[in-house]
Design a protein around this motif. Structure first.
Motif, short mmCIF file in Angstrom:
data_model
loop_
_atom_site.label_atom_id
_atom_site.label_comp_id
_atom_site.label_asym_id
_atom_site.label_seq_id
_atom_site.Cartn_x
_atom_site.Cartn_y
_atom_site.Cartn_z
N PHE A 96 0.36 -0.93 -0.05
CA PHE A 96 -0.23 0.32 0.16
C PHE A 96 1.01 1.19 0.27
O PHE A 96 1.81 0.83 0.16
N VAL A 97 0.34 2.33 -0.58
CA VAL A 97 0.92 3.62 -0.19
C VAL A 97 -0.26 4.55 0.28
O VAL A 97 -1.16 4.22 0.32
N GLU A 98 0.40 5.41 1.03
CA GLU A 98 -0.52 6.38 1.97
C GLU A 98 -1.29 7.57 1.51
O GLU A 98 -0.43 8.11 -0.01
N LEU A 99 -1.44 8.02 1.21
CA LEU A 99 -2.53 9.19 0.68
C LEU A 99 -2.08 9.81 -0.25
O LEU A 99 -1.39 10.47 -1.25
N ASN A 100 -1.46 10.47 1.18
CA ASN A 100 -0.81 12.06 0.90
C ASN A 100 0.46 11.56 -0.13
O ASN A 100 0.69 12.34 -0.79
N GLN A 101 0.95 10.64 0.67
CA GLN A 101 1.82 10.07 -0.43
C GLN A 101 1.63 9.98 -1.59
O GLN A 101 2.40 10.13 -2.98
N LEU A 102 0.70 9.33 -2.17
CA LEU A 102 0.53 8.88 -3.31
C LEU A 102 0.40 10.06 -4.39
O LEU A 102 0.69 10.47 -5.41
N THR B 202 -3.29 9.90 5.85
CA THR B 202 -2.51 8.74 5.57
C THR B 202 -3.14 7.31 5.88
O THR B 202 -3.08 6.31 5.79
N CYS B 203 -4.48 7.02 4.80
CA CYS B 203 -5.51 6.06 4.70
C CYS B 203 -4.54 5.24 3.25
O CYS B 203 -3.95 5.62 3.25
N LYS B 204 -4.49 3.52 4.09
CA LYS B 204 -3.58 2.75 2.94
C LYS B 204 -4.57 2.94 1.69
O LYS B 204 -5.37 2.66 1.49
N ILE B 205 -4.04 3.05 0.39
CA ILE B 205 -3.97 3.63 -1.20
C ILE B 205 -3.65 2.23 -1.50
O ILE B 205 -2.64 1.86 -1.72
N ARG B 206 -4.56 0.71 -2.00
CA ARG B 206 -4.26 -0.37 -2.22
C ARG B 206 -4.38 -0.09 -3.90
O ARG B 206 -4.95 0.01 -4.33
N VAL C 178 -4.37 2.67 -9.41
CA VAL C 178 -3.50 2.10 -8.63
C VAL C 178 -3.33 1.02 -9.47
O VAL C 178 -4.59 0.07 -8.83
N ARG C 179 -2.12 0.05 -9.60
CA ARG C 179 -1.96 -1.32 -9.64
C ARG C 179 -1.05 -1.97 -8.96
O ARG C 179 0.33 -1.08 -8.64
N GLY C 180 -0.69 -2.69 -8.92
CA GLY C 180 -0.49 -3.82 -8.14
C GLY C 180 1.24 -4.54 -8.65
O GLY C 180 1.06 -4.17 -10.03
N PRO C 181 2.59 -4.54 -8.03
CA PRO C 181 3.64 -4.82 -8.75
C PRO C 181 3.07 -5.76 -9.96
O PRO C 181 1.86 -6.85 -9.61
#
Length: 78
Positions: free
Chosen positions: A12-18, A51-55, A69-72
Motif C-alpha cells: 500500500f501507499v499512504e494517500l498523501n504520499q500517493l 494517511t489512508c492506505k491505498i491499495r 492504482v495497480r499492484g506490482p
C-alpha cells in the motif's frame, strides 16, 4: 479528466504520499492539506484520512486527475 496509472512496489501507499508521488502535489504536506480540504475521493467517496492506505485496484481523484492504482507484476492486481 486526465488519468494516470500508479504502480505500487509494496502492499500500500499512504494517500498523501500517493498524491506526491503521482505529481498531483509538490510535497506530502501539500497532499495532507488537499485531503483535509475534502477535495480527494477514493473509489468515489470523499476521503479525509490523510494517511489512508491505498491499495491496488483503488481509484483516487484529486486536483482534476484520476489515479488508478495497480499492484506490482505483469498483470498488476487491480
Amino acid at each position: 479528466m486526465p488519468s494516470l496509472t500508479f504502480e505500487l512496489d509494496r502492499d500500500f501507499v499512504e494517500l498523501n504520499q500517493l498524491l506526491k508521488l503521482a505529481g498531483v502535489v509538490d510535497s506530502g504536506g501539500a497532499g495532507k492539506h488537499l485531503v483535509a480540504s475534502g477535495a480527494v475521493t477514493v473509489d468515489g467517496t470523499v476521503e479525509l484520512r490523510k494517511t489512508c492506505k491505498i491499495r491496488a485496484g483503488q481509484v483516487v481523484r484529486a486536483g482534476g486527475v484520476e489515479i488508478r492504482v495497480r499492484g506490482p507484476g505483469p498483470a498488476g492486481a487491480g
